[in-house]
Design a protein around this motif. Structure first.
Motif, PDB file in Angstrom:
ATOM      1  N   ALA A 213       0.856  -1.185   0.000  1.00  0.00           N
ATOM      2  CA  ALA A 213       0.000   0.000   0.000  1.00  0.00           C
ATOM      3  C   ALA A 213       0.889   1.230   0.000  1.00  0.00           C
ATOM      4  O   ALA A 213       2.073   1.174   0.331  1.00  0.00           O
ATOM      5  CB  ALA A 213      -0.918   0.013   1.223  1.00  0.00           C
ATOM      6  N   GLU A 214       0.318   2.336  -0.373  1.00  0.00           N
ATOM      7  CA  GLU A 214       1.021   3.624  -0.370  1.00  0.00           C
ATOM      8  C   GLU A 214       0.132   4.652   0.319  1.00  0.00           C
ATOM      9  O   GLU A 214      -0.864   5.087  -0.260  1.00  0.00           O
ATOM     10  CB  GLU A 214       1.333   4.066  -1.804  1.00  0.00           C
ATOM     11  N   PRO A 215       0.447   5.016   1.575  1.00  0.00           N
ATOM     12  CA  PRO A 215       1.628   4.597   2.331  1.00  0.00           C
ATOM     13  C   PRO A 215       1.429   3.246   2.991  1.00  0.00           C
ATOM     14  O   PRO A 215       0.302   2.790   3.158  1.00  0.00           O
ATOM     15  CB  PRO A 215       1.731   5.694   3.396  1.00  0.00           C
ATOM     16  N   LEU A 320       5.205  -3.792  -3.523  1.00  0.00           N
ATOM     17  CA  LEU A 320       5.745  -3.816  -2.172  1.00  0.00           C
ATOM     18  C   LEU A 320       6.606  -2.577  -1.940  1.00  0.00           C
ATOM     19  O   LEU A 320       7.607  -2.361  -2.637  1.00  0.00           O
ATOM     20  CB  LEU A 320       6.585  -5.085  -1.985  1.00  0.00           C
ATOM     21  N   LEU A 321       6.205  -1.743  -0.978  1.00  0.00           N
ATOM     22  CA  LEU A 321       6.975  -0.545  -0.600  1.00  0.00           C
ATOM     23  C   LEU A 321       7.542   0.171  -1.827  1.00  0.00           C
ATOM     24  O   LEU A 321       8.751   0.237  -2.034  1.00  0.00           O
ATOM     25  CB  LEU A 321       8.099  -0.919   0.368  1.00  0.00           C
ATOM     26  N   ARG A 322       6.619   0.720  -2.624  1.00  0.00           N
ATOM     27  CA  ARG A 322       6.991   1.337  -3.897  1.00  0.00           C
ATOM     28  C   ARG A 322       8.151   2.328  -3.772  1.00  0.00           C
ATOM     29  O   ARG A 322       9.001   2.438  -4.653  1.00  0.00           O
ATOM     30  CB  ARG A 322       5.778   2.052  -4.490  1.00  0.00           C
ATOM     31  N   SER A 323       8.199   3.097  -2.675  1.00  0.00           N
ATOM     32  CA  SER A 323       9.211   4.150  -2.542  1.00  0.00           C
ATOM     33  C   SER A 323      10.558   3.640  -2.056  1.00  0.00           C
ATOM     34  O   SER A 323      11.531   4.401  -2.005  1.00  0.00           O
ATOM     35  CB  SER A 323       8.712   5.234  -1.582  1.00  0.00           C
ATOM     36  N   HIS A 358      -3.118  -5.514 -16.176  1.00  0.00           N
ATOM     37  CA  HIS A 358      -3.471  -4.120 -15.982  1.00  0.00           C
ATOM     38  C   HIS A 358      -3.090  -3.594 -14.599  1.00  0.00           C
ATOM     39  O   HIS A 358      -3.466  -2.485 -14.229  1.00  0.00           O
ATOM     40  CB  HIS A 358      -4.964  -3.903 -16.254  1.00  0.00           C
ATOM     41  N   THR A 359      -2.328  -4.388 -13.848  1.00  0.00           N
ATOM     42  CA  THR A 359      -1.712  -3.856 -12.631  1.00  0.00           C
ATOM     43  C   THR A 359      -0.373  -3.246 -12.987  1.00  0.00           C
ATOM     44  O   THR A 359       0.216  -3.544 -14.039  1.00  0.00           O
ATOM     45  CB  THR A 359      -1.491  -4.954 -11.582  1.00  0.00           C
ATOM     46  N   GLU A 360       0.102  -2.408 -12.123  1.00  0.00           N
ATOM     47  CA  GLU A 360       1.420  -1.793 -12.334  1.00  0.00           C
ATOM     48  C   GLU A 360       2.495  -2.871 -12.419  1.00  0.00           C
ATOM     49  O   GLU A 360       3.436  -2.776 -13.213  1.00  0.00           O
ATOM     50  CB  GLU A 360       1.713  -0.840 -11.184  1.00  0.00           C
ATOM     51  N   MET A 361       2.368  -3.915 -11.601  1.00  0.00           N
ATOM     52  CA  MET A 361       3.392  -4.964 -11.571  1.00  0.00           C
ATOM     53  C   MET A 361       3.359  -5.810 -12.834  1.00  0.00           C
ATOM     54  O   MET A 361       4.388  -6.093 -13.441  1.00  0.00           O
ATOM     55  CB  MET A 361       3.186  -5.848 -10.331  1.00  0.00           C
TER      56      MET A 361
END
Length: 368
Positions: A213-215, A320-323, A358-361
């Motif tokens: 999730a973000e955040p 997972l923890l995109r940032s 269609h997900t970012e991953m």
């Protein structure tokens, strides 16, 4: 307004359209790629810090007072999933026709260029009028959105949106929506989260982590869900990888490489303990009660191990923890992507393949 085909269209809109085209999205799409089931929506609502302010937003934006108001007010999750709508019967009916409903993913991957997606990407208030939307079905709408941020950590908690018929957005609408978002942030700042107490003397409270999730967030003992700064989230993720724990030197190297020092790690661990309480122990650093720790990553792994692809895809909606740029997190991220892609492939179900693509991953893996 210029038409969407015009070379004079704003650069931000042209760039967004190019991203949509590169993902293979069609301008003829007439609804979101995915709408979450009611149970999942309710779970997201319970977890959202914005849940106490839904009616305040409706009142601030005028949809609660005026039955003739043609617009709909919306609050989303941090990923753009619609969690709440407020408005009159007629505007809500028009929104239904577009699939602009609770549980709908309204990010750029799901419905193309729109104000919610733009606000998530830019981190500022955004407005799209009529044909600036990517989907032709959305060209009859004006939409204005603003992110709502955690007043302490700055992470985006969701997006506030006001949408209505083309021509309903005025020169004052952006300011109205931005102001409403600031009011919610002020109300959030005034809330002092009560730290849950353990059930008895010496008891260790449970810990629930959302790392996809973000955040990222943590919930201690069933209390308030707390947004986590990136470094705190990285520490908790690393602790969940190794039940035996980490020495200060090992954690320093994992977080900072050769430049890391045990003293810096001690400071970071102290911050996590101040925020979450007795769920961590030292010497080595580990969870005080590993059996009391749950996470969305663990639920994802469980779904994949049991071949429950639909459940896995409902959980795995963001990286997972995109940032995070830690090597260990990047490797873990890639492993989750591979395992999910393989489960989708083994299922042989084209619906699952389309959802994953269609997900970012999935798109990053070239599945789009």
């Amino acid at each position: 307004m210029h038409s969407r085909g015009s070379t004079e269209a704003p650069e931000r809109v042209r760039s967004a359209w190019e991203r949509c085209t590169a993902r293979g999205l069609s301008r003829d799409l007439d609804g979101p790629r995915e709408v979450l089931p009611d149970r999942t929506v309710e779970e997201l609502r319970v977890a959202s810090p914005l849940r106490a302010h839904v009616e305040t937003v409706a009142d601030l934006l005028g949809v609660a007072r005026d039955p003739s108001e043609p617009r709909v007010a919306v609050l989303t999750a941090p990923d753009g999933t619609v969690l709440w709508r407020r408005g009159g019967r007629a505007p809500l009916g028009r929104a239904d026709g577009l699939g602009f409903v609770e549980g709908a993913g309204w990010d750029e991957h799901g419905v193309g260029t729109n104000a919610i997606a733009q606000a998530l990407r830019s981190g500022t208030a955004e407005e799209l009028r009529g044909t600036e939307h990517f989907a032709r079905a959305h060209s009859a709408w004006d939409c204005t959105s603003a992110p709502v941020r955690d007043p302490h950590g700055g992470e985006v908690l969701g997006v506030l949106d006001l949408s209505g018929p083309r021509g309903s957005a005025t020169q004052d609408t952006r300011g109205l929506v931005r102001s409403a978002a600031r009011v919610v942030e002020t109300l959030l700042a005034a809330q002092a989260p009560a730290r849950p107490r353990p059930a008895g003397p010496g008891a260790v409270p449970s810990l629930e982590l959302r790392l996809l999730a973000e955040p990222a967030t943590a919930r201690v003992g069933g209390g308030e869900e707390l947004p986590l700064p990136t470094r705190s989230a990285e520490i908790l993720a690393l602790l969940s990888l190794r039940e035996r724990g980490w020495s200060a030197e090992e954690m320093a190297y994992a977080l900072y490489g050769e430049q890391g020092s045990p003293g810096t790690v001690r400071t970071e661990i102290h911050r996590v303990r101040c925020r979450l309480g007795a769920v961590l122990t030292t010497g080595p650093y580990r969870f005080a009660d590993p059996a009391g720790v749950t996470s969305d990553v663990a639920r994802l792994r469980d779904a994949l191990e049991h071949g429950e692809v639909a459940r896995a895809l409902s959980i795995y909606r963001q990286p997972l923890l995109r940032s995070s740029e830690l090597l260990s997190i990047e490797e873990w991220r890639a492993e989750l992507d591979r395992e999910t892609a393989e489960a989708v492939r083994r299922s042989g179900d084209p619906r699952f393949a389309a959802r994953w693509a269609h997900t970012e991953m999935g798109h990053a893996q070239g599945c789009g």
